[in-house]
Write a protein that holds these residues in place. Sequence first.
Motif, PDB file in Angstrom:
ATOM      1  N   ALA A   1      30.298 -56.643 -32.032  1.00 16.59           N
ATOM      2  CA  ALA A   1      30.719 -56.306 -30.652  1.00 16.59           C
ATOM      3  C   ALA A   1      32.009 -57.000 -29.958  1.00 16.59           C
ATOM      4  CB  ALA A   1      29.546 -57.033 -29.786  1.00 16.59           C
ATOM      5  N   ASN A   2      32.377 -58.004 -30.862  1.00 16.92           N
ATOM      6  CA  ASN A   2      33.601 -58.680 -30.502  1.00 16.92           C
ATOM      7  C   ASN A   2      33.873 -59.396 -29.107  1.00 16.92           C
ATOM      8  OD1 ASN A   2      36.251 -59.645 -31.160  1.00 16.92           O
ATOM      9  ND2 ASN A   2      37.428 -57.548 -30.349  1.00 16.92           N
ATOM     10  N   TYR A   3      32.694 -60.152 -29.042  1.00 19.01           N
ATOM     11  CA  TYR A   3      32.632 -60.719 -27.522  1.00 19.01           C
ATOM     12  C   TYR A   3      32.271 -62.300 -27.938  1.00 19.01           C
ATOM     13  CZ  TYR A   3      32.082 -56.539 -25.096  1.00 19.01           C
ATOM     14  OH  TYR A   3      32.413 -55.004 -24.527  1.00 19.01           O
ATOM     15  N   PRO A   4      33.058 -63.234 -27.003  1.00 19.26           N
ATOM     16  CA  PRO A   4      32.945 -64.402 -27.307  1.00 19.26           C
ATOM     17  C   PRO A   4      31.641 -65.117 -26.714  1.00 19.26           C
ATOM     18  CG  PRO A   4      34.254 -64.273 -25.070  1.00 19.26           C
ATOM     19  CD  PRO A   4      33.759 -62.645 -25.768  1.00 19.26           C
TER      20      PRO A   4
ATOM     21  N   GLY B   1      26.452 -52.359 -28.999  1.00 17.38           N
ATOM     22  CA  GLY B   1      26.479 -53.251 -29.908  1.00 17.38           C
ATOM     23  C   GLY B   1      25.912 -54.550 -29.632  1.00 17.38           C
ATOM     24  N   ALA B   2      26.266 -55.042 -28.197  1.00 23.30           N
ATOM     25  CA  ALA B   2      25.892 -56.240 -27.861  1.00 23.30           C
ATOM     26  C   ALA B   2      24.158 -56.569 -27.780  1.00 23.30           C
ATOM     27  CB  ALA B   2      26.554 -56.599 -26.323  1.00 23.30           C
TER      28      ALA B   2
ATOM     29  N   GLY C   1      39.323 -70.423 -22.642  1.00 16.47           N
ATOM     30  CA  GLY C   1      40.331 -69.419 -23.247  1.00 16.47           C
ATOM     31  C   GLY C   1      39.654 -68.211 -24.085  1.00 16.47           C
ATOM     32  N   GLY C   2      38.497 -68.454 -24.536  1.00 18.82           N
ATOM     33  CA  GLY C   2      37.901 -67.465 -25.457  1.00 18.82           C
ATOM     34  C   GLY C   2      37.781 -65.848 -24.848  1.00 18.82           C
ATOM     35  N   ARG C   3      38.429 -65.376 -25.590  1.00 22.03           N
ATOM     36  CA  ARG C   3      38.291 -63.685 -24.994  1.00 22.03           C
ATOM     37  C   ARG C   3      37.611 -62.854 -26.254  1.00 22.03           C
ATOM     38  NH1 ARG C   3      38.680 -66.040 -21.505  1.00 22.03           N
ATOM     39  NH2 ARG C   3      40.140 -66.109 -19.483  1.00 22.03           N
ATOM     40  N   THR C   4      37.522 -63.323 -27.465  1.00 20.02           N
ATOM     41  CA  THR C   4      37.331 -62.271 -28.650  1.00 20.02           C
ATOM     42  C   THR C   4      35.933 -62.863 -29.175  1.00 20.02           C
ATOM     43  OG1 THR C   4      38.345 -63.048 -30.291  1.00 20.02           O
ATOM     44  CG2 THR C   4      39.482 -61.675 -28.849  1.00 20.02           C
TER      45      THR C   4
END
Length: 432
Positions: free
Chosen positions: A68-71, A279-280, A312-315
């Motif tokens: 899902a590419n989420y932090p 996906g999440a 600062g996490g974005r990915t």
Amino acid sequence: MKKWFELEQRGSSVSTELIAGFTTFLTMAYAVIVIPAVLSSTGMDFNGAFLATGLTIIVATLIMGIFANYPIVIGPGLGLNAYLAYSVVSGSGHSWQTALGAVCLSGILFFLISLTPLRSILLEAIPASLKHAITAGIGLFVCFIGLQSAKVVVASPATLVTLGKLSEPTALLSCIGLILSLVLMVYRVKAALIVGMLITGILAYWQGMLVLPEHSLVVPNGLEKTLLQLDLSSIWQQGLYSVVFTFLLITLFDTTGTLLGIAEQAHILKDGRLPRARGAFLADATGTVIGSLLGTSPTATYIESGSGVAAGGRTGLTAVTVAALMTLTLFFAPWAKVLSTIPAVTAPPLIIVGFFMMNSLRHIDWQNIEEAFPAFLIMATMPLTYSIATGIGLGFIVYPLLKLLRGKYGEVHPILYLFMALFVFQMTLQSH
């Protein structure tokens, strides 16, 4: 790596994501001690529950981060963890194996729902006031458990509960630990809860209440005592439909609300919608199923993920970093077990998490009794009946009933009427 996680497109870097992951880990590390401690009260082996909890966090968070590419971190939720241990098992007398079976079934249903439009239909069917009340009610329930564990609140033959003797060692140390954690939070220390637990543990050792482990590091073990121990057949035999529904409903609300909130904070929403939302949701559903097979409670999206986003996490690299740090944590099981045996160490996080969950009350219109009273009923009855399912059931009965009596039946979604009928049947015709 930069291409896979879309670092440049989201204005981030490898170093920023690593720092964000470390920040998130520090803020949620307390969970890997508190959750197995709660589960072990049901008779589950602590080492097995500890390893199951850690592995579930690792697997579910990796799915969230890589696909899902989420932090965002996913792991067993503290509210549902308390519901499983103190309401389903201790309160209703069901085995922990049966409770895990209910968790597994709810996870499978959540997985299937996430593949269909039914997820959106269910979310729209439940009034916002009831959703917020459920979250707040679970917060009160968790806080009540923490106060009992700390012996700040004790049983009373005259009034059912009353204030405990605060000079008693456990109660006194719990109060000190709570104050320490709150002071650290006021000063915005990222790892406030885990640091507060460690300091309280040191004080407990100084008072002779804590015995140091023989080994600091061990190869993770004990999973065989919880792995594949779930009992699905007893769900039908004992009629645990409301328990499965409660697990499903809360997971659905919690995941959706927290995901959207953190995504908005990270500026990754597009036109108010979450890209790759399916996906999440599937990551959370998969985590719940895997967790039940390993031996832990339903998963939820950790609100502590917001601390990593703030850093600062974005990915998804942030989530992968958390998973890597959690893998290292599995080798410190002896320390986690020692700390979990001291109620004064685990009670303050329960109380504070309960406080955080009350934040949703500000969204309820308290001037509108048709909306407010069912919400109030949910919150009041969850801790007083020691059952999250009962609180939800009473709210889901009274809300549509008030609308019907006011002639506003059209304002209630048909699904809510179905829920009302099911809960009336569950509470009046079936044995509890």
